[in-house]
Design a protein around this motif. Structure first.
Motif, PDB file in Angstrom:
ATOM      1  N   THR A 293       0.449  44.385  50.144  1.00 55.32           N
ATOM      2  CA  THR A 293      -0.731  43.579  49.797  1.00 55.32           C
ATOM      3  C   THR A 293      -1.948  43.963  50.641  1.00 55.32           C
ATOM      4  O   THR A 293      -3.090  43.863  50.167  1.00 55.32           O
ATOM      5  CB  THR A 293      -0.428  42.078  49.940  1.00 55.32           C
TER       6      THR A 293
ATOM      7  N   GLU B  34      -3.288  46.952  48.779  1.00 56.48           N
ATOM      8  CA  GLU B  34      -3.926  46.549  47.520  1.00 56.48           C
ATOM      9  C   GLU B  34      -5.280  45.924  47.776  1.00 56.48           C
ATOM     10  O   GLU B  34      -6.233  46.147  47.011  1.00 56.48           O
ATOM     11  CB  GLU B  34      -3.000  45.570  46.774  1.00 56.48           C
ATOM     12  N   CYS B  35      -5.398  45.148  48.859  1.00 59.11           N
ATOM     13  CA  CYS B  35      -6.679  44.517  49.172  1.00 59.11           C
ATOM     14  C   CYS B  35      -7.753  45.560  49.494  1.00 59.11           C
ATOM     15  O   CYS B  35      -8.912  45.398  49.108  1.00 59.11           O
ATOM     16  CB  CYS B  35      -6.523  43.569  50.365  1.00 59.11           C
TER      17      CYS B  35
ATOM     18  N   VAL C 128       0.492  37.225  53.140  1.00 61.21           N
ATOM     19  CA  VAL C 128       0.596  37.560  51.718  1.00 61.21           C
ATOM     20  C   VAL C 128      -0.272  36.665  50.837  1.00 61.21           C
ATOM     21  O   VAL C 128      -0.988  37.171  49.953  1.00 61.21           O
ATOM     22  CB  VAL C 128       2.071  37.540  51.267  1.00 61.21           C
TER      23      VAL C 128
ATOM     24  N   SER D 162      -3.858  37.811  50.932  1.00 61.05           N
ATOM     25  CA  SER D 162      -4.098  39.063  50.233  1.00 61.05           C
ATOM     26  C   SER D 162      -3.997  38.905  48.726  1.00 61.05           C
ATOM     27  O   SER D 162      -4.784  39.488  47.974  1.00 61.05           O
ATOM     28  CB  SER D 162      -3.104  40.129  50.721  1.00 61.05           C
ATOM     29  N   LEU D 163      -3.038  38.127  48.264  1.00 62.64           N
ATOM     30  CA  LEU D 163      -2.909  37.909  46.815  1.00 62.64           C
ATOM     31  C   LEU D 163      -4.124  37.190  46.243  1.00 62.64           C
ATOM     32  O   LEU D 163      -4.497  37.406  45.090  1.00 62.64           O
ATOM     33  CB  LEU D 163      -1.641  37.112  46.508  1.00 62.64           C
TER      34      LEU D 163
END
Length: 470
Positions: free
Chosen positions: A34, A37-38, A397, A400-401
């Protein structure tokens, strides 16, 4: 016919990598996924740039812009481009992984068909396609190892092309691809002795070695220099250097070799084939084993640098994938010459072991479904430009999500300590909200009751309570 077989193998490899293709990245190593991905998300949104990448988790606490200099964001830049084309979906990020898998597979075939033969080339692509660590980390996980591993294979291809024809552009391409791999994950440097050996076979000039070495380290070197020049405190990254003195304790070393490398990343069947290929090459006195031995010597230096990472995190073993693939194809190729029936049985074992073992990585980690719900509630209640203290130890998490920047609880000054004084210190860093998850209590009740007296409760949702800075 060989091209048809290659396509069939690659398609089979694509199919096994389609598992959970559109789920959020909270399976194995969710914080690392994550975070990555961020970085891609902020690049795509224009809230960061290539030289100033940002993540959602802000470490150390003084890093109030959330800069993320763990690696040079070549991989994240590809994902950002995919996001801009297809939208912000998990499958758009994983398309990049499939592309990198195909690039690596084709380069591996080209390299092995020239260095060994067509049969070993096809077998190497087959093993690469079904190795457990390759299935997950070079195909599924949103993780820079996908680029690091694939570009090592591309570098080997261009190095051999230079060995064949001496064209300087081939050497430059080899160095550049290895350099990008190293900038993504610096441990790719352990294959530099093998690439250098190909230059030795060509009786290259010192100039050629300099070109290769400089291009291999230039991006990574610049990135480390830039980080130092900006004065960013990146000490928290050095956790992987812990435990060096314990590496050669038998229990740890056995865990490293048997469980982590041979078991979870390479797979026991492929590891056995690789060992067999090594032994057969020694028996046959095949001189082509020399550069692979040099590569293995590089592994020893690697263990001495980041042994704890090797022991506790499977992805630190991903850098061995190209080496083990090559050795495994040598072993399986020899068996194929002696008995096609046994080799077919072993190939079936490679597929079974690869898919079965890779399943260990898939699926939400414990508490994953709740983290998704928490992230959704954070998105509903808090604007994207606000900064959050999330009251959970070692779990960023949900931040980040939700693509919100902030801090988590942990050891000061990397993260926010679970004490009153730490929250007083955090007032210097101008956070906007404190988010309390309802499913866990990671701070002592007495201390939290005192802390929250200074921050009014402004909203309560199904999974979280939100307190505002004032």
């Amino acid at each position: 016919m060989k091209k048809f077989i290659l396509v069939v193998i690659l398609v089979m490899g694509l199919v096994v990598r389609l598992k959970d293709f559109n789920v959020v990245p909270i399976d194995a190593h969710p914080m690392r996924q994550t975070d990555t991905e961020c970085v891609a998300y902020f690049l795509a949104k224009g809230k960061a740039d290539f030289l100033n990448p940002k993540a959602c988790l802000m470490r150390p606490v003084s890093n109030t812009d959330g800069y993320f200099f763990l690696e040079m964001p070549f991989y994240e830049l590809l994902i950002a481009a995919s996001y801009k084309i297809f939208g912000f979906y998990p499958w758009a990020a994983r398309l990049v992984n499939l592309f990198l898998y195909l690039i690596g597979g084709v380069a591996l075939f080209g390299f092995m068909s020239k260095w060994w033969n067509t049969k070993c080339a096809l077998l190497s692509v087959f093993i690469f396609s079904f190795m457990p660590g390759s299935i997950f980390f070079v195909g599924h996980a949103i993780h820079p190892d996908a680029m690091a591993v694939s570009f090592i294979l591309v570098s080997l291809y261009w190095a051999w092309k230079f060995r064949e024809n001496g064209k300087i552009m081939n050497l430059i391409l080899s160095g550049l691809f290895l350099g990008i791999s190293v900038a993504s994950r610096p441990f790719g440097l352990i294959c530099l002795p093998m690439v250098s050996y190909f230059l030795f076979l060509r009786k290259s000039k010192i100039r050629d070695y300099l070109i290769l070495v400089i291009l291999s380290v230039v991006f990574y070197g610049y990135w480390k220099w830039r980080t130092e020049k900006l004065g960013l405190n990146m000490d928290w990254e050095n956790w992987v250097l812990a435990g060096r003195e314990k590496l050669f304790q038998w229990a740890n070393f056995k865990n490293l070799i048997w469980k982590n490398v041979a078991g979870e990343v390479m797979g026991k069947v492929v590891s056995g084939l690789a060992f067999f290929g090594l032994v057969i090459s020694f028996i046959k006195k095949d001189r082509r084993i020399i550069p692979l031995i040099l590569w293995m010597v590089g592994m020893i230096f690697y263990w001495l640098i980041v042994p704890n990472g090797n022991i506790t995190h499977q992805y630190y073993a991903d850098v061995y994938i190209p080496l083990v693939v090559i050795l495994g194809s040598m072993g399986l190729g020899w068996i194929f010459e002696k008995s096609k029936i046994i080799s077919i049985i072993l190939m079936a074992g490679v597929i079974y072991n690869g898919i079965r073992t890779s399943n260990y990585y898939f699926g939400n980690h414990a508490g994953g479904e709740m983290e998704i719900k928490i992230a959704e509630d954070i998105k509903k209640a808090i604007l994207e430009d606000k900064k959050i203290i999330y009251l959970a130890v070692a779990d960023s998490v949900p931040l980040s999500l939700s693509h919100r920047q902030g801090w988590m609880l942990g050891e000061w000054p990397t993260d926010v300590a679970v004490h009153i004084w730490a929250f007083m210190e955090m007032r210097n860093y101008k956070f906007d909200f404190i988010v309390e998850p309802k499913n866990r209590t990671d701070i002592m009740t007495d201390e939290w009751n005192i802390i929250k007296q200074n921050y009014p409760l402004v909203e309560e949702l199904e999974t979280i309570r939100i307190y505002k800075y004032r």
